[in-house]
Design an enzyme around this catalytic site. Sequence first.
Site, short mmCIF file in Angstrom:
data_model
loop_
_atom_site.label_atom_id
_atom_site.label_comp_id
_atom_site.label_asym_id
_atom_site.label_seq_id
_atom_site.Cartn_x
_atom_site.Cartn_y
_atom_site.Cartn_z
CG HIS A 113 -0.35 -0.20 4.30
ND1 HIS A 113 -1.70 -0.47 4.21
CD2 HIS A 113 0.24 -0.85 3.28
CE1 HIS A 113 -1.89 -1.28 3.18
NE2 HIS A 113 -0.74 -1.52 2.59
CG HIS B 177 4.19 -3.23 1.96
ND1 HIS B 177 4.21 -2.17 1.10
CD2 HIS B 177 2.88 -3.63 2.03
CE1 HIS B 177 2.98 -1.91 0.68
NE2 HIS B 177 2.16 -2.79 1.21
CD GLU C 112 -0.56 1.55 0.46
OE1 GLU C 112 0.53 1.01 0.25
OE2 GLU C 112 -1.64 0.95 0.21
C1 GLA Z 1 -0.49 -2.61 -0.52
C2 GLA Z 1 -0.39 -3.47 -1.73
C3 GLA Z 1 -1.48 -4.46 -1.73
C4 GLA Z 1 -1.48 -5.28 -0.47
C5 GLA Z 1 -1.54 -4.38 0.72
C6 GLA Z 1 -1.39 -5.15 2.00
O1 GLA Z 1 -1.50 -1.71 -0.61
O2 GLA Z 1 -0.36 -2.72 -2.92
O3 GLA Z 1 -1.33 -5.30 -2.85
O4 GLA Z 1 -0.31 -6.05 -0.42
O5 GLA Z 1 -0.53 -3.42 0.64
O6 GLA Z 1 -2.24 -6.21 2.08
#
Ligand code: GLA
Length: 376
Positions: A206, A136, A341
């Site tokens: 997110h 991210h 997402e």
């Molecule tokens: C995304 C990732 C997960 C986790 C979340 C945040 O969805 O794919 O593995 O890191 O973000 O916790």
Amino acid sequence: MKSALAFMAVLTTLTTCSCSNNSTTTMSTITVKKTEFGKMPDGTAVNVFTLTNAKGVEARIIEYGGILASLKVPDRNGAMGDVVLGHDTLPDYTSDNKTYFGALIGRYANRIGGATFTLNGTKYTLPANDNGNSLHGGPQGFDKKVWTGKELPDGVELTYKSADGEAGYPGTLTAVVSYHLTDANGLVIHYTATTDKDTVVNLTNHSYWNLKGDGDILGNLLTIPADRYTPVDAGLIPTGVLAPVDGTPFDFRKPTAVGARIAQDDPQLKLGHGYDHNWIVNRTGPGSVLAARVEETTSGRVMEVYTDQPGIQFYTGNFLDGTVKGKGGKSAQLHSALCLETQHYPDTPNKPDFPTATLKPGDKYDTTTEFRFSTK
Ligand code: GLA
């Protein structure tokens, strides 16, 4: 098609408006109000934009992280309920280094394997923040930045300029993301970005959805009309294979309860500690298509996700373990929400066969996702 029409309606509203500088703007039936949400430790004011439509649907978006802080939509009896996890105050958001609740994610959403990639023969090293990988956009991603908000007739436009070299990425990237509320109870997120050097970009939102507003999401009926997904290795980096969902717990082509197969003895579910995978959006060409649908049967709330993106990450809140407290001081428990997402596939910068996430000067990253709410 419906989604394309809804988005065109948004554009029409935008082009016919003469925007005002007042703190409250009313155009058609959408009201947009700007107030202060809090202050950063250095005194920078962080505003919250409250978008409301005639049916009482209300979205609140803050400049910190471009976070969708709350979204109230009706249940089948018309009772409004907040369907996203989040925090009550700015310090609660700034001190949360775990969840990414509701945030805009960039410069590259999801993972980049080994926290490195090569572009035009140059190797770029990113801060590793997830088992040796970059997750991210790194520990100081776009979710941790104060964006500059501007009221639109039906929403808010947020701008963030990421400096050349910030978080290890090449090129000055100017990201402009707007949230629009529609009269048809849709929240449209329009992402654009431009750069002054070749770079990679993958922006998403997110949000953690809980359509009931309480409890867990294991009973939610999920549809993902996708024939394939990207299996992962132990670090949740795609292996590069586009695997058929047929005959696996990843087959959501027919509405299926999220929890129906989540505990099955499946190697991919074990690696993800549940679902934490990217599905390949079925499409026959460019444009917006239905990528996912969630139905919560007690409230009757339904959410549909339309996108022009190639992939969608479905994550079942597997890392929520009660340690993070959300709104009202309530602990965010395992599987208390799900994320959908829309995105480029994870690790695309290291996977030449995946649809490219490279952005070049003069080109525009331009993508739209709509979350549309109804009841059944
Ligand atoms: C995304 C990732 C997960 C986790 C979340 C945040 O969805 O794919 O593995 O890191 O973000 O916790």
